[in-house]
Motif scaffolding. Structure first.
Motif, short mmCIF file in Angstrom:
data_model
loop_
_atom_site.label_atom_id
_atom_site.label_comp_id
_atom_site.label_asym_id
_atom_site.label_seq_id
_atom_site.Cartn_x
_atom_site.Cartn_y
_atom_site.Cartn_z
N ARG A 199 -0.77 -38.57 47.91
CA ARG A 199 0.38 -39.45 48.11
C ARG A 199 0.34 -40.14 49.48
O ARG A 199 1.03 -41.12 49.70
CB ARG A 199 1.67 -38.68 47.89
CG ARG A 199 2.33 -38.10 49.10
CD ARG A 199 3.55 -37.34 48.67
NE ARG A 199 3.21 -36.32 47.69
CZ ARG A 199 2.67 -35.16 48.05
NH1 ARG A 199 2.43 -34.86 49.30
NH2 ARG A 199 2.38 -34.28 47.14
N MET A 200 -0.47 -39.63 50.41
CA MET A 200 -0.55 -40.26 51.71
C MET A 200 -1.27 -41.61 51.63
O MET A 200 -1.13 -42.44 52.50
CB MET A 200 -1.30 -39.35 52.70
CG MET A 200 -0.63 -38.00 52.87
SD MET A 200 1.09 -38.15 53.38
CE MET A 200 0.92 -37.97 55.14
N ARG A 251 8.74 -44.09 55.52
CA ARG A 251 8.05 -43.09 54.70
C ARG A 251 7.67 -41.88 55.56
O ARG A 251 7.23 -42.02 56.69
CB ARG A 251 6.81 -43.69 54.06
CG ARG A 251 7.20 -44.79 53.11
CD ARG A 251 6.24 -44.93 51.98
NE ARG A 251 6.70 -46.04 51.14
CZ ARG A 251 6.17 -46.31 49.96
NH1 ARG A 251 5.20 -45.60 49.48
NH2 ARG A 251 6.64 -47.33 49.26
N ASP A 298 6.63 -33.96 41.63
CA ASP A 298 5.81 -34.35 42.77
C ASP A 298 6.28 -35.67 43.38
O ASP A 298 5.53 -36.64 43.47
CB ASP A 298 4.33 -34.45 42.36
CG ASP A 298 3.42 -34.54 43.59
OD1 ASP A 298 3.88 -34.20 44.69
OD2 ASP A 298 2.26 -34.97 43.42
N MET A 343 -4.16 -35.75 51.21
CA MET A 343 -3.26 -35.67 50.05
C MET A 343 -3.16 -37.03 49.36
O MET A 343 -3.15 -38.06 50.02
CB MET A 343 -1.89 -35.22 50.51
CG MET A 343 -1.41 -33.99 49.79
SD MET A 343 0.21 -33.54 50.38
CE MET A 343 -0.25 -32.52 51.77
N GLU A 399 7.68 -38.70 45.94
CA GLU A 399 7.40 -39.17 47.29
C GLU A 399 8.66 -39.11 48.14
O GLU A 399 8.61 -39.04 49.36
CB GLU A 399 6.93 -40.63 47.24
CG GLU A 399 5.61 -40.82 46.54
CD GLU A 399 5.45 -42.23 46.05
OE1 GLU A 399 5.61 -43.15 46.88
OE2 GLU A 399 5.19 -42.43 44.85
N GLU A 425 4.82 -31.72 53.89
CA GLU A 425 3.84 -32.14 52.88
C GLU A 425 3.72 -33.66 52.81
O GLU A 425 2.94 -34.16 52.00
CB GLU A 425 4.26 -31.63 51.50
CG GLU A 425 4.10 -30.15 51.32
CD GLU A 425 4.61 -29.72 49.94
OE1 GLU A 425 4.00 -28.82 49.36
OE2 GLU A 425 5.60 -30.28 49.45
N GLY A 426 4.50 -34.37 53.59
CA GLY A 426 4.39 -35.82 53.59
C GLY A 426 5.47 -36.52 52.79
O GLY A 426 5.46 -37.74 52.66
N ARG A 427 6.41 -35.75 52.23
CA ARG A 427 7.48 -36.38 51.45
C ARG A 427 8.60 -36.87 52.37
O ARG A 427 8.93 -36.22 53.36
CB ARG A 427 8.09 -35.37 50.48
CG ARG A 427 7.11 -34.84 49.47
CD ARG A 427 7.80 -33.77 48.62
NE ARG A 427 6.84 -32.73 48.27
CZ ARG A 427 6.02 -32.82 47.23
NH1 ARG A 427 6.05 -33.87 46.46
NH2 ARG A 427 5.17 -31.85 46.98
#
Lengths: 305, 368
Positions: B3-4, A34, A154, B1, A156, A185-187
């Motif tokens: 989703r984290m 991830r 949005d 955030m 993941e 952004e963490g994706r």
């Protein structure tokens, strides 16, 4: 926590009337963590897109398993598709709709708000083209709209299938910035490309694929380091005497012609310092090994993008 | 955030309700349809153009008076009704025959004492025959008058010509249902075939399969757009036919709506089969023509089946357009109740089901 993607021993064979049996995907396994930016690099026809389509759930493999965010992509479930964003090679749009109407439709399909659609147009730099019909957008703009549609839910996890193919260099660089931002952004981002420099510039890890198989997986820097290839240092001819050239080469390979002298060295720092003190830096070029050399090394074949 | 912190397996419910996805897809596809000028042309304008063309072709004969060339002195024409005969004179027979050949008149007449010689037009045999018939009727009338005067009180037979259906079945009454059925057929077949080929090219369906909305919702929205278009097409067509061309609509005309919907389903299914075979847009258009043209010719939509050879009449039972045409004619023109067209409805439904099944079985979803 589950990995973003776990793929084990995927196989897919196409049987064409003229082409005979083609093993498009031949025993592919990999894992993407991830938040990672993962690249699948290979020449056209290497099996990148088929692999990606199987992972996304568009095609079923002949054998092998896929887990996306801990679930199988097949059968389709809205719970999973809602968390994954996809940009396909062909820009798939509703005909005769403007960029804004397009993104709004996709926003509704993902259960996202109208404002989210507008934000995505802003993000990919299409806000001032919101009222332009999709078919009138340039190639780069279409790719960006298609990425905006992939992001509107949005997700993941984002799949980008050769997003920069057929773009001019400036448009390609702009898209690189966008892709970096998406990952920041963490994706999790999975990118296929046949551009070496693109994989080097963007990816945390790269899988090198050729003829349906993954030949090696590593970070771009790790690949180059593992190659243990010499650095090529080039300067203009006429600044060094033949004796001095041999001295600087210190037993390593060197070649000289009428215009340039090329050293291949494993200690570039020492060589460059010596060249600097000699005042012989005119026409200096330093080229370290890159993914192109890695591809040659891994597949035994010259790169042919 | 947010989703984290997704390490616990809480799955957000991102899927929109089916109804909302359907509505947004319907809106997107409907807008696309309205903006596609070629679709609008084929669906709305082309059938109207056909109606203008065909009604003027079929409407030009029958109404007008026969154009007669009187060669020399023709006393029998003195009692002629100006509504039936448009008499001009010619100096001699040769001149009159030359004019006939050029199509300037329907018949030439010479009277030699008690004998009336009629030369019908060789170029337009129909109007020539009509003119000849009108002339012999005129001669009969004159004879009756002469006989009645000679023997008063003696009964004579008379013929009265009465038009079928009280004279209401003018060409438009016959043509309008046929052209409408044809319009519904081409927009269904061409529309579906073209759409499938477009999807093969731009991979829209592929992309939509990866959204939370299901493929069946998308296909449902696409079919719904086509059904709404068919209803709009029918309303516009019948309105123009009634107001502009004098089509008399029966009280059962509203029943054209379910008939047209059923027909559209059948023609869409044909289009899906064609779209599955064709690789390119021109290919899809060509194949669609190949299917719709014969279907239209053997359906009786443009000329009565009774005038066609036996084998055409037999083949026509296979054409879904025949049943749509017959059903529309029955309810819209003759004002028969829906129960009268149950056989046609039954055939259309079976046809639609069979072709839909074929398209489902032969379709290669991998290509989309």
């Amino acid at each position: 926590m589950d990995a973003a993607i776990e793929v084990a021993d995927l196989r897919k064979t196409y049987r064409g009337r003229r082409t005979g049996e083609v093993r498009a995907v031949d025993g592919v396994s990999f894992r993407v963590e991830r938040g990672e930016f993962f690249g699948i690099l290979g020449p056209n026809g290497a099996g990148k897109t088929t692999t990606l389509e199987i992972v996304e759930g568009l095609r079923r493999p002949d054998s092998g398993t896929v887990r996306l965010l801990g679930r199988s992509p097949w059968p389709h479930s809205p719970e999973l598709t809602g968390r994954v964003g996809v940009q396909l090679q062909a820009s798939a749009f509703f005909e005769f709709l403007s960029a804004e109407e397009q993104i709004e439709t996709f926003a509704e399909l993902y259960g996202a708000s109208k404002t989210r659609g507008a934000e995505m147009l802003e993000l990919v730099g299409l806000a001032e083209h919101a009222n332009v019909r999709c078919e009138k957008l340039s190639g780069g703009q279409q790719q960006r709209l298609s990425i905006a549609c992939a992001l509107v839910g949005d997700p993941e996890l984002v799949f980008l299938d050769e997003p920069t193919a057929a773009l001019d260099p400036q448009a390609r660089r702009n898209l690189w910035d966008l892709m970096r931002a998406i990952n920041a952004e963490g994706r999790t981002v999975v990118l296929t490309t046949h551009y070496m420099e693109e994989a080097e510039a963007l990816c945390d890890r790269v899988a090198i694929m050729d003829a349906g198989k993954i030949r090696a997986v590593d970070s771009p820097a790790g690949f180059v380091k593992g190659l243990d290839a010499p650095t090529r240092v080039t300067v203009a001819a006429g600044q060094l005497t033949g004796e001095r050239i041999d001295e600087l080469a210190a037993g390593e390979a060197v070649s000289a012609d009428e215009t340039t002298v090329v050293f291949e060295t494993r200690d570039p720092r020492k060589l460059l310092t010596a060249l600097a003190s000699d005042g012989a830096l005119e026409g200096l070029a330093v080229r370290t090994a890159n993914l192109e050399d890695v591809f040659l090394h891994v597949t035994g074949r010259e790169w042919r993008a | 955030m947010a989703r984290m912190s997704l390490d616990t397996e809480t799955i957000p419910d991102t899927a929109p309700p089916k109804g909302r996805a359907f509505l947004s897809l319907f809106k997107a596809l409907g807008r696309g349809w309205l903006r596609d000028r070629s679709q609008v042309f084929f669906t709305i304008l082309l059938p109207l153009m056909f109606m203008v063309l065909l009604s003027s072709v079929f409407g030009s004969t029958g109404d007008s008076a026969s154009r007669i060339l009187a060669v020399g002195d023709v006393p029998v024409l003195e009692g002629a009704d100006a509504d039936d005969f448009d008499v001009a004179s010619a100096p001699d027979l040769d001149k009159a025959l030359a004019l006939l050949r050029e199509g300037e008149a329907d018949a030439a007449v010479v009277q030699d004492g008690d004998t009336v010689l009629v030369y019908p037009s060789p170029t337009s045999s129909t109007s020539g025959a009509i003119a000849a018939g009108n002339l012999s009727a005129l001669v009969d009338d004159v004879n009756v008058e002469v006989l009645s005067a000679a023997a008063p009180g003696e009964p004579v037979l008379r013929t009265e010509v009465e038009e079928a259906d009280g004279g209401s079945l003018r060409p438009i009454q016959y043509l309008a249902p046929g052209i409408l059925a044809w319009g519904i057929a081409i927009s269904g077949v061409f529309g579906a075939a073209g759409t499938i080929v477009d999807w093969k090219r731009d991979k829209l369906l592929r992309r939509l399969r990866l959204t939370p909305a299901s493929v069946s919702t998308f296909l449902g929205a696409k079919v719904s757009v086509n059904l709404v278009v068919a209803i709009a097409q029918t309303a516009v067509f019948l309105a123009v036919a009634a107001l502009g061309f004098g089509l008399e609509l029966s009280a059962w005309t509203w029943f054209a709506a379910p008939l047209v919907l059923l027909g559209t389903l059948a023609f869409l299914a044909i289009g899906v089969v064609i779209g599955g075979i064709a690789k390119t847009s021109p290919g899809a258009a060509g194949l669609s023509n190949l299917v719709t043209m014969p279907m239209a010719f053997i359906s009786g939509a443009f000329f009565p089946l009774a005038l066609s050879p036996e084998w055409v009449q037999t083949l026509s039972y296979l054409s879904p357009m025949r049943y749509l045409n017959e059903a529309l004619q029955s309810v819209v023109v003759y004002g028969e109740p829906p129960t009268a067209v149950l056989p046609q409805i039954g055939f259309l439904a079976v046809f639609a089901a069979v072709v839909a099944l074929i398209s489902w079985k032969t379709f290669k979803f991998d290509e989309l």
